[in-house]
Write a protein that holds these residues in place. Structure first.
Motif, PDB file in Angstrom:
ATOM      1  N   THR A 192       1.240   5.880  -3.589  1.00  0.00           N
ATOM      2  CA  THR A 192       0.387   6.751  -2.801  1.00  0.00           C
ATOM      3  C   THR A 192      -0.915   7.051  -3.550  1.00  0.00           C
ATOM      4  N   ASP A 242      -9.267  14.961  13.348  1.00  0.00           N
ATOM      5  CA  ASP A 242      -7.986  14.422  13.785  1.00  0.00           C
ATOM      6  C   ASP A 242      -6.951  14.385  12.670  1.00  0.00           C
ATOM      7  N   VAL A 243      -7.211  13.566  11.646  1.00  0.00           N
ATOM      8  CA  VAL A 243      -6.248  13.455  10.543  1.00  0.00           C
ATOM      9  C   VAL A 243      -6.147  14.777   9.780  1.00  0.00           C
ATOM     10  N   VAL A 281      -3.888  15.011   2.423  1.00  0.00           N
ATOM     11  CA  VAL A 281      -3.159  14.511   3.593  1.00  0.00           C
ATOM     12  C   VAL A 281      -1.915  13.729   3.155  1.00  0.00           C
ATOM     13  N   PRO A 282      -0.822  13.852   3.924  1.00  0.00           N
ATOM     14  CA  PRO A 282       0.362  13.066   3.547  1.00  0.00           C
ATOM     15  C   PRO A 282       0.096  11.566   3.705  1.00  0.00           C
ATOM     16  N   LEU A 283       0.373  10.825   2.647  1.00  0.00           N
ATOM     17  CA  LEU A 283       0.264   9.365   2.717  1.00  0.00           C
ATOM     18  C   LEU A 283       1.607   8.769   2.347  1.00  0.00           C
ATOM     19  N   GLU A 284       2.637   9.203   3.037  1.00  0.00           N
ATOM     20  CA  GLU A 284       3.952   8.587   2.839  1.00  0.00           C
ATOM     21  C   GLU A 284       4.719   8.558   4.151  1.00  0.00           C
ATOM     22  N   ARG A 311       6.143   7.722   7.740  1.00  0.00           N
ATOM     23  CA  ARG A 311       5.495   7.293   8.967  1.00  0.00           C
ATOM     24  C   ARG A 311       4.015   7.649   8.966  1.00  0.00           C
ATOM     25  N   LYS A 312       3.708   8.788   8.341  1.00  0.00           N
ATOM     26  CA  LYS A 312       2.319   9.254   8.279  1.00  0.00           C
ATOM     27  C   LYS A 312       1.451   8.309   7.458  1.00  0.00           C
ATOM     28  N   LEU A 313       2.097   7.585   6.519  1.00  0.00           N
ATOM     29  CA  LEU A 313       1.323   6.674   5.686  1.00  0.00           C
ATOM     30  C   LEU A 313       0.636   5.635   6.546  1.00  0.00           C
ATOM     31  N   GLU A 352      -0.045   5.620   9.751  1.00  0.00           N
ATOM     32  CA  GLU A 352      -1.042   6.187  10.657  1.00  0.00           C
ATOM     33  C   GLU A 352      -2.299   6.649   9.931  1.00  0.00           C
ATOM     34  N   ASN A 353      -2.098   7.442   8.878  1.00  0.00           N
ATOM     35  CA  ASN A 353      -3.249   8.011   8.186  1.00  0.00           C
ATOM     36  C   ASN A 353      -3.998   6.965   7.370  1.00  0.00           C
TER      37      ASN A 353
END
Ligand code: AVJ
Ligand code: FE
Length: 429
Positions: free
Chosen positions: A2, A61-62, A115-118, A120-122, A124-125
């Motif tokens: 990450t 958004d993010v 922001v979460p980068l792990e 499912r969010k990884l 998307e983000n």
């Protein structure tokens, strides 16, 4: 992982902003706000639009943050006002624009940290950040095209590209059969590149190089623009109404040609790929040469298919990201490189310079692949699907490596010439 990803995104954001800044600091206020062609936005619009998209996608958004400015969205919405009317809008001035994009970027770095980068969010983000990096680089290429349309003293400078020696062009045989086209797992691939799917292509020959200035000059001198039989009905109509007689930015003096690029006029370089031709000119040349334009599927098979293993590569040269030895990308040079300048970038079949130098017109209309899903919004590509647009492949000397893949699909009207587009020919086997 990450942390590495965050660092990579941060570097890419900085790299794209350095380019946008260089392109907009190169000219004075007047040249920033004026319209250099009806086909283009004022440079200051592109810059604020870059910031506005970044604010919409990453800040609001993010990040879920308060707007930096909520009062200007409509003026920078590419669908609300066409390029030709943008100079009349109440746009931010250059000082306000620089302030705005800087404020947005400050918030974006804060979002990137938190922001979460792990999980499912990884996916998307990370894609949202990748999309914004590519978006800025795409507009940088558009601004580079605006620079090419600007008249006046040269303001952009770059060293010449490497030399090459591959004239005359030869052909590569591409065996018929299935191959895997498109991608389902390139993290930054846009919706129209997805999903990966199997496609059958008949055997064909692909030119190993793009068509050069020297070859194209022969077509002009042979009367190609006056021979109706070489043009489609639509192409002939356009050639007649637009009074086409040579590529855009060429000047003819008897039997010799010069061209103007970024304010410098010089004789054409015969073994450089021709650039600034529309689809119809490319099509007429191919007919004159006894060939045709490749389909988009043929182009991708020539670029990615490895007949020895039956597999599809990420890039013509393999799976590594583009480096300087592979391709002429990223505005490192202000022109296409001579054919043969990038032997290390050739595909397994021996096709050269598929990536970089000039966008290549294909004969294919822009449509979604089987299984296409809009992502993240229909305005990126779906609204353009249909018979009005032709697909271009491979990127130009003005395309950044973050915004090009062997799966990347560009599209434009078949009459457009201000983009950095050339072509190569193919024929049935
Ligand atoms: C993919 C190059 C056709 O510039 O019109 C920029 C990219 N989309 N902002 C364009 C794009 C929204 C697009 N092309
Ligand atoms: Fe845009």
């Amino acid at each position: 992982m990450t942390e590495e990803l965050r660092e990579h995104v941060a570097e890419e954001l900085l790299r794209s902003r350095a380019r946008s800044t260089a392109l907009t600091d190169a000219v004075d206020e007047h040249d920033l706000v004026r319209q250099h062609s009806k086909l283009m936005s004022p440079l200051v619009w592109d810059l604020a639009h870059i910031g506005n998209q970044e604010e919409l996608w990453l800040v609001r958004d993010v990040g879920g943050r308060e707007p930096v400015r909520s009062d200007i969205d409509e003026y920078y919405d590419a669908f609300k006002f066409s390029r030709s009317v943008r100079p009349e809008l109440p746009l931010l001035n250059p000082v306000e624009t620089r302030q705005y994009v800087g404020d947005v970027r400050g918030k974006v770095f804060d979002v990137l940290e938190k922001v979460p980068l792990e999980g499912r969010k990884l996916v998307e983000n990370a894609f949202a950040f990748g999309m914004i990096v590519q978006h800025e680089q795409q507009h940088d290429e558009t601004m580079l095209a605006t620079h090419q349309l600007r008249t006046g003293e040269p303001v952009l400078h770059a060293p010449p590209p490497p030399t090459g020696n591959l004239v005359p062009a030869t052909e590569a045989f591409i065996p018929g059969g299935p191959f895997e086209m498109g991608t389902s797992d390139e993290p930054w691939a846009l919706d129209n590149e997805r999903p990966a799917h199997t496609v059958h292509v008949d055997s064909f020959f692909m030119d190993t190089t793009p068509v050069t200035n020297g070859e194209y000059a022969e077509f002009v001198l042979a009367g190609g623009y006056d021979d109706r039989r070489l043009w489609t009905e639509e192409g002939w109509q356009h050639r007649t109404s637009a009074k086409l007689s040579a590529p855009r930015f060429w000047h003819r003096d008897g039997t010799s040609f010069s061209r103007t690029a970024f304010g410098v006029t010089e004789p054409i370089v015969p073994d450089e790929p021709v650039v600034h031709v529309c689809f119809h000119e490319a099509q007429a040349y191919a007919t004159w040469a006894g060939k045709r334009l490749p389909t988009e599927q043929e182009w991708e098979k020539a670029a990615r298919y490895d007949a020895e293993t039956g597999t599809t590569r990420r890039y013509p040269w393999g799976d590594e990201d583009p480096a300087e030895i592979h391709a002429n990308l990223g505005q490192r040079h202000l022109r296409p490189a001579p054919v043969g300048a990038y032997p290390k970038g050739a595909s397994p079949a021996g096709v050269h310079q598929l990536i970089g130098d000039v966008w290549e017109w294909t004969s294919t209309d822009f449509h979604g692949y089987p299984g296409f899903e809009v992502f993240p919004y229909p305005e990126y590509s779906k609204v353009f699907f249909g018979p009005d647009y032709k697909v271009l492949r491979g990127g130009s000397f003005g395309t950044d490596k973050s915004a090009i893949r062997a799966t990347f699909r560009n599209w434009d009207y078949p009459i457009r010439r201000q983009i950095f587009a050339g072509f190569r020919c193919a024929r049935d086997a």
